[in-house]
Write an enzyme that holds these catalytic residues in place. Structure first.
Site, PDB file in Angstrom:
ATOM      1  N   SER A 262       0.862  -1.192   0.000  1.00  0.00           N
ATOM      2  CA  SER A 262       0.000   0.000   0.000  1.00  0.00           C
ATOM      3  C   SER A 262       0.891   1.232   0.000  1.00  0.00           C
ATOM      4  O   SER A 262       2.024   1.191   0.504  1.00  0.00           O
ATOM      5  CB  SER A 262      -0.863   0.002   1.261  1.00  0.00           C
TER       6      SER A 262
ATOM      7  N   TYR B  19      -0.729  -0.858  10.503  1.00  0.00           N
ATOM      8  CA  TYR B  19      -1.016  -1.143   9.089  1.00  0.00           C
ATOM      9  C   TYR B  19       0.141  -0.666   8.208  1.00  0.00           C
ATOM     10  O   TYR B  19       0.625  -1.418   7.347  1.00  0.00           O
ATOM     11  CB  TYR B  19      -2.329  -0.473   8.678  1.00  0.00           C
TER      12      TYR B  19
HETATM   13  N1  NAP Z   1      -8.909  -0.508  -0.858  1.00  0.00           N
HETATM   14  C1  NAP Z   1      -7.874   0.256  -0.640  1.00  0.00           C
HETATM   15  O1  NAP Z   1      -7.952   1.510  -0.659  1.00  0.00           O
HETATM   16  C2  NAP Z   1      -6.516  -0.376  -0.431  1.00  0.00           C
HETATM   17  C3  NAP Z   1      -5.385   0.465  -0.483  1.00  0.00           C
HETATM   18  C4  NAP Z   1      -4.126  -0.084  -0.299  1.00  0.00           C
HETATM   19  C5  NAP Z   1      -3.988  -1.439  -0.066  1.00  0.00           C
HETATM   20  N2  NAP Z   1      -5.104  -2.233  -0.002  1.00  0.00           N
HETATM   21  C6  NAP Z   1      -4.894  -3.660   0.269  1.00  0.00           C
HETATM   22  O2  NAP Z   1      -5.554  -4.411  -0.746  1.00  0.00           O
HETATM   23  C7  NAP Z   1      -5.855  -5.727  -0.249  1.00  0.00           C
HETATM   24  C8  NAP Z   1      -7.288  -6.081  -0.618  1.00  0.00           C
HETATM   25  O3  NAP Z   1      -8.170  -5.209   0.055  1.00  0.00           O
HETATM   26  P1  NAP Z   1      -9.540  -4.695  -0.593  1.00  0.00           P
HETATM   27  O4  NAP Z   1      -9.445  -3.228  -0.694  1.00  0.00           O
HETATM   28  O5  NAP Z   1      -9.875  -5.472  -1.791  1.00  0.00           O
HETATM   29  O6  NAP Z   1     -10.548  -5.006   0.620  1.00  0.00           O
HETATM   30  P2  NAP Z   1     -11.845  -5.940   0.727  1.00  0.00           P
HETATM   31  O7  NAP Z   1     -12.803  -5.643  -0.373  1.00  0.00           O
HETATM   32  O8  NAP Z   1     -12.319  -5.761   2.136  1.00  0.00           O
HETATM   33  O9  NAP Z   1     -11.286  -7.424   0.512  1.00  0.00           O
HETATM   34  C9  NAP Z   1     -10.484  -8.058   1.483  1.00  0.00           C
HETATM   35  C10 NAP Z   1     -10.380  -9.543   1.151  1.00  0.00           C
HETATM   36  O10 NAP Z   1      -9.508 -10.171   2.116  1.00  0.00           O
HETATM   37  C11 NAP Z   1     -10.171 -11.302   2.668  1.00  0.00           C
HETATM   38  N3  NAP Z   1      -9.718 -11.509   4.054  1.00  0.00           N
HETATM   39  C12 NAP Z   1      -9.782 -10.629   5.084  1.00  0.00           C
HETATM   40  N4  NAP Z   1      -9.332 -11.213   6.205  1.00  0.00           N
HETATM   41  C13 NAP Z   1      -8.977 -12.488   5.883  1.00  0.00           C
HETATM   42  C14 NAP Z   1      -8.471 -13.582   6.632  1.00  0.00           C
HETATM   43  N5  NAP Z   1      -8.268 -13.511   7.961  1.00  0.00           N
HETATM   44  N6  NAP Z   1      -8.202 -14.737   5.972  1.00  0.00           N
HETATM   45  C15 NAP Z   1      -8.447 -14.850   4.642  1.00  0.00           C
HETATM   46  N7  NAP Z   1      -8.922 -13.844   3.889  1.00  0.00           N
HETATM   47  C16 NAP Z   1      -9.202 -12.677   4.511  1.00  0.00           C
HETATM   48  C17 NAP Z   1     -11.664 -10.949   2.594  1.00  0.00           C
HETATM   49  O11 NAP Z   1     -12.528 -12.084   2.596  1.00  0.00           O
HETATM   50  P3  NAP Z   1     -13.206 -12.681   3.956  1.00  0.00           P
HETATM   51  O12 NAP Z   1     -13.667 -11.526   4.780  1.00  0.00           O
HETATM   52  O13 NAP Z   1     -14.314 -13.586   3.474  1.00  0.00           O
HETATM   53  O14 NAP Z   1     -12.139 -13.474   4.632  1.00  0.00           O
HETATM   54  C18 NAP Z   1     -11.713 -10.270   1.229  1.00  0.00           C
HETATM   55  O15 NAP Z   1     -11.785 -11.238   0.206  1.00  0.00           O
HETATM   56  C19 NAP Z   1      -5.560  -5.681   1.244  1.00  0.00           C
HETATM   57  O16 NAP Z   1      -4.301  -6.284   1.491  1.00  0.00           O
HETATM   58  C20 NAP Z   1      -5.488  -4.194   1.572  1.00  0.00           C
HETATM   59  O17 NAP Z   1      -4.658  -3.931   2.668  1.00  0.00           O
HETATM   60  C21 NAP Z   1      -6.364  -1.738  -0.177  1.00  0.00           C
END
Ligand code: NAP
Length: 259
Positions: free
Chosen positions: A137, A147
């Protein structure tokens, strides 16, 4: 085309990786906790010619992580692409003596990235090809709590692994998203309105740019011209200024959360 395993493949950035990798012709293994949501994405992407497997696993639980690692290490059914994407924002402050949320987050966003990469990398190296993408990130360049620290680890780890695997045919890429419209902010109780509109990216664009960087063998992928100058500044400003910026963002979020 080979098999791609995506952690967090049931939502947001991970589900988009699944869609675009399926469109490129890959079979898929989707990993997350919620089986119903995994099934929904699998049903969307499964076709007569494409297999989509699901693995319900909580990556904060080492036994579940080991189960996914065993699948990745199975050279009879080799996985060619690993997307370490599962993750979430944290609510607990660093001064809180209850470290349970940080423990779990460490297991998901640090330990699992390490264990799963280490499980798949030897086979990839032996076969002379493979792709590992670890989702970090832009927060890794700020000082916004556990984080930021974990995502900074992901970037350093990824660059180190890329060094170890250089010349082997296996590419390793750290994806550095800015703010992306997914469930992330809602799950972390971050109000979307506290983020300037122009900074939002959509996951379709983010993943397309990332896969293009992967095709070029780039070790760090930072999609969008909106974020590259910002990232350059964060790398070149005095750290005291970066800390001030980080503190202001954190304060504006706490204010927004208490309103
Ligand atoms: N969105 C942003 O602005 C942003 C920015 C920078 C980085 N990121 C990074 O991008 C990645 C994806 O995030 P996203 O934005 O797509 O969020 P999201 O829509 O909330 O998706 C998160 C995913 O991770 C899974 N997950 C969460 N906890 C888990 C666990 N304990 N074991 C297995 N799977 C788990 C969730 O499924 P379940 O809940 O069913 O387990 C879901 O599929 C993350 O690493 C986040 O830190 C996001």
């Amino acid at each position: 085309m080979g098999i791609a395993l995506v952690t967090g493949g049931s939502s947001g950035i991970g589900a988009e990786f699944a869609r675009q990798l399926a469109a490129r012709g890959h079979d898929l293994i989707l990993v997350a906790r919620d089986q119903a949501r995994l099934d929904a994405v699998a049903a969307e992407l499964r076709t007569p010619g494409r297999e989509v497997e699901t693995m319900a696993a909580d990556l904060s639980n080492p036994k579940d992580t080991d189960r996914v690692a065993a699948r990745l290490a199975d050279t009879a059914k080799p996985v060619d692409i690993l997307i370490n994407n599962a993750g979430y924002g944290l609510k607990t402050k660093l001064v809180n003596p209850d470290v349970a949320e940080h423990d779990d987050a460490y297991a998901v966003m640090v330990r699992a990235v390490w264990v799963l990469s280490a499980a798949v990398a030897p086979g990839m190296k032996q076969r002379g090809h493979g792709v590992i993408v670890n989702v970090s990130s832009i927060a890794s360049q700020l000082s916004m709590g556990g984080y930021s620290a974990m995502k900074a680890w992901v970037q350093t780890y990824t660059e180190s692994l890329a060094n170890e695997l250089k010349g082997s045919g296996v590419t390793v890429t750290a994806l550095m998203p800015g703010w992306v419209r997914t469930e992330f902010h809602q799950r972390a109780s971050i109000r979307g309105s506290s983020i300037p509109g122009a900074l939002w990216l959509d996951s379709e664009y983010l993943v397309r740019e990332c896969l293009r960087d992967v095709d070029r063998g780039k070790v760090v992928s930072m999609p969008s011209v909106r974020y590259r100058p910002l990232s350059w500044l964060l790398r070149h400003l005095p750290r005291s200024t970066v800390r001030t910026i980080s503190r202001r963002i954190s304060l504006s979020r706490s204010k927004a959360a208490s309103e």
